[in-house]
Write a protein that holds these residues in place. Structure first.
Motif, mmCIF file in Angstrom:
data_model
loop_
_atom_site.group_PDB
_atom_site.id
_atom_site.type_symbol
_atom_site.label_atom_id
_atom_site.label_comp_id
_atom_site.label_asym_id
_atom_site.label_seq_id
_atom_site.Cartn_x
_atom_site.Cartn_y
_atom_site.Cartn_z
ATOM 1 N N PRO A 129 0.802 -1.226 0.000
ATOM 2 C CA PRO A 129 0.000 0.000 0.000
ATOM 3 C C PRO A 129 0.839 1.283 0.000
ATOM 4 C CG PRO A 129 -0.140 -1.095 2.126
ATOM 5 C CD PRO A 129 0.636 -1.993 1.221
ATOM 6 N N GLU A 130 2.123 1.199 0.399
ATOM 7 C CA GLU A 130 2.938 2.414 0.442
ATOM 8 C C GLU A 130 3.420 2.818 -0.950
ATOM 9 O OE1 GLU A 130 4.472 -0.422 2.146
ATOM 10 O OE2 GLU A 130 3.015 -0.160 3.756
ATOM 11 N N ARG A 131 3.821 1.823 -1.748
ATOM 12 C CA ARG A 131 4.413 2.132 -3.051
ATOM 13 C C ARG A 131 3.408 2.089 -4.206
ATOM 14 N NH1 ARG A 131 9.305 -1.798 -3.466
ATOM 15 N NH2 ARG A 131 8.000 -3.060 -2.116
ATOM 16 N N LEU A 132 2.231 1.561 -4.005
ATOM 17 C CA LEU A 132 1.256 1.450 -5.087
ATOM 18 C C LEU A 132 0.820 2.814 -5.636
ATOM 19 C CD1 LEU A 132 -0.359 -0.480 -6.835
ATOM 20 C CD2 LEU A 132 -2.196 -0.351 -5.155
ATOM 21 N N PRO A 133 0.500 3.814 -4.800
ATOM 22 C CA PRO A 133 0.114 5.120 -5.364
ATOM 23 C C PRO A 133 1.226 5.769 -6.191
ATOM 24 C CG PRO A 133 -0.531 5.004 -3.062
ATOM 25 C CD PRO A 133 0.308 3.790 -3.349
ATOM 26 N N VAL A 134 2.473 5.608 -5.751
ATOM 27 C CA VAL A 134 3.599 6.164 -6.499
ATOM 28 C C VAL A 134 3.722 5.460 -7.849
ATOM 29 C CG1 VAL A 134 6.104 6.496 -6.503
ATOM 30 C CG2 VAL A 134 4.804 6.806 -4.390
ATOM 31 N N ALA A 135 3.556 4.147 -7.856
ATOM 32 C CA ALA A 135 3.637 3.383 -9.099
ATOM 33 C C ALA A 135 2.513 3.782 -10.054
ATOM 34 C CB ALA A 135 3.585 1.888 -8.804
ATOM 35 N N ILE A 136 1.325 3.990 -9.522
ATOM 36 C CA ILE A 136 0.194 4.391 -10.368
ATOM 37 C C ILE A 136 0.457 5.765 -10.982
ATOM 38 C CG2 ILE A 136 -2.234 5.078 -10.320
ATOM 39 C CD1 ILE A 136 -2.689 2.823 -8.293
ATOM 40 N N ARG A 137 0.975 6.706 -10.178
ATOM 41 C CA ARG A 137 1.291 8.033 -10.702
ATOM 42 C C ARG A 137 2.371 7.959 -11.784
ATOM 43 N NH1 ARG A 137 2.432 9.890 -5.450
ATOM 44 N NH2 ARG A 137 0.472 9.658 -4.377
ATOM 45 N N THR A 138 3.366 7.107 -11.565
ATOM 46 C CA THR A 138 4.442 6.956 -12.541
ATOM 47 C C THR A 138 3.908 6.405 -13.858
ATOM 48 O OG1 THR A 138 6.005 6.538 -10.746
ATOM 49 C CG2 THR A 138 6.686 5.901 -12.956
ATOM 50 N N VAL A 139 3.089 5.376 -13.783
ATOM 51 C CA VAL A 139 2.518 4.788 -14.997
ATOM 52 C C VAL A 139 1.610 5.798 -15.692
ATOM 53 C CG1 VAL A 139 0.962 2.995 -15.854
ATOM 54 C CG2 VAL A 139 2.738 2.409 -14.201
ATOM 55 N N ARG A 140 0.842 6.550 -14.909
ATOM 56 C CA ARG A 140 -0.028 7.568 -15.495
ATOM 57 C C ARG A 140 0.805 8.640 -16.204
ATOM 58 N NH1 ARG A 140 -3.429 10.581 -11.326
ATOM 59 N NH2 ARG A 140 -1.568 11.856 -11.249
ATOM 60 N N GLY A 141 1.935 9.026 -15.635
ATOM 61 C CA GLY A 141 2.832 9.996 -16.270
ATOM 62 C C GLY A 141 3.391 9.462 -17.580
ATOM 63 N N TRP A 142 3.785 8.192 -17.582
ATOM 64 C CA TRP A 142 4.283 7.582 -18.821
ATOM 65 C C TRP A 142 3.203 7.584 -19.895
ATOM 66 C CZ3 TRP A 142 6.636 2.610 -16.278
ATOM 67 C CH2 TRP A 142 7.814 2.940 -15.620
ATOM 68 N N MET A 143 1.992 7.212 -19.481
ATOM 69 C CA MET A 143 0.887 7.157 -20.439
ATOM 70 C C MET A 143 0.588 8.546 -21.009
ATOM 71 S SD MET A 143 -0.262 3.957 -20.565
ATOM 72 C CE MET A 143 -1.990 3.925 -20.906
ATOM 73 N N SER A 144 0.610 9.572 -20.158
ATOM 74 C CA SER A 144 0.340 10.921 -20.658
ATOM 75 C C SER A 144 1.449 11.393 -21.589
ATOM 76 C CB SER A 144 0.145 11.904 -19.507
ATOM 77 O OG SER A 144 1.340 12.059 -18.780
ATOM 78 N N ASN A 145 2.706 11.020 -21.295
ATOM 79 C CA ASN A 145 3.807 11.385 -22.193
ATOM 80 C C ASN A 145 3.661 10.701 -23.548
ATOM 81 O OD1 ASN A 145 5.028 13.069 -20.371
ATOM 82 N ND2 ASN A 145 6.448 11.521 -19.609
ATOM 83 N N VAL A 146 3.273 9.432 -23.535
ATOM 84 C CA VAL A 146 3.076 8.706 -24.788
ATOM 85 C C VAL A 146 1.928 9.334 -25.582
ATOM 86 C CG1 VAL A 146 2.311 6.497 -25.746
ATOM 87 C CG2 VAL A 146 4.070 6.531 -23.993
ATOM 88 N N LYS A 147 0.848 9.679 -24.904
ATOM 89 C CA LYS A 147 -0.297 10.294 -25.592
ATOM 90 C C LYS A 147 0.085 11.648 -26.174
ATOM 91 C CE LYS A 147 -5.049 11.656 -25.100
ATOM 92 N NZ LYS A 147 -6.178 11.869 -24.248
ATOM 93 N N ARG A 148 0.822 12.458 -25.406
ATOM 94 C CA ARG A 148 1.252 13.773 -25.874
ATOM 95 C C ARG A 148 2.169 13.630 -27.097
ATOM 96 N NH1 ARG A 148 4.414 15.724 -21.748
ATOM 97 N NH2 ARG A 148 2.575 15.567 -20.437
ATOM 98 N N PHE A 149 3.081 12.642 -27.038
ATOM 99 C CA PHE A 149 3.981 12.400 -28.159
ATOM 100 C C PHE A 149 3.202 11.984 -29.403
ATOM 101 C CE2 PHE A 149 6.581 9.370 -30.611
ATOM 102 C CZ PHE A 149 7.596 10.219 -31.010
ATOM 103 N N SER A 150 2.238 11.090 -29.228
ATOM 104 C CA SER A 150 1.452 10.634 -30.382
ATOM 105 C C SER A 150 0.610 11.772 -30.957
ATOM 106 C CB SER A 150 0.567 9.447 -30.012
ATOM 107 O OG SER A 150 -0.440 9.834 -29.115
ATOM 108 N N ASP A 151 0.085 12.638 -30.111
ATOM 109 C CA ASP A 151 -0.668 13.800 -30.599
ATOM 110 C C ASP A 151 0.232 14.747 -31.391
ATOM 111 O OD1 ASP A 151 -3.004 12.880 -29.493
ATOM 112 O OD2 ASP A 151 -2.886 14.148 -27.700
#
Length: 115
Positions: A22-44
């Protein structure tokens, strides 16, 4: 794109909770969300650039077609392309014209101030 339903997401979240805790899961989710937004921004960005290149290619083709018929009896699409190319050329040269006009005006203004 991906065929992931609610239950699959719930299973992934439970496995992530067990593996990361439970301590590292929110950080991991934020990291994955950041990667996904970077990929989406790049594709746009890539999609926008490709659309612009295709538009430029079409304008060049229309301009060549207009040159071949010596700018007479143009179809409406070609005439519109030629007009938009002329506007683009004017917008590009306009900042330089303003600087030249200012430099031409400034010496006369300096002469008037000195007199």
């Amino acid at each position: 794109m991906f065929d992931i339903g609610f239950w699959e997401l719930l299973l992934i979240a439970m496995i992530g909770l067990v593996v990361l805790g439970p301590e590292r899961l929110p950080v991991a989710i934020r990291t994955v969300r950041g990667w996904m937004s970077n990929v989406k921004r790049f594709s746009d960005t890539v999609k926008t650039e490709l659309n612009e290149e295709l538009r430029i290619q079409e304008l060049h083709a229309n301009l060549k077609k207009a040159e071949q018929v010596n700018m007479e009896n143009l179809s409406p699409e070609v005439a519109e392309s030629v007009r938009s190319l002329k506007e683009a050329a004017e917008m590009v040269t306009k900042p330089y014209m303003n600087k030249t006009e200012k430099s031409a005006i400034e010496p006369t203004a300096n002469k008037e101030n000195n007199e």
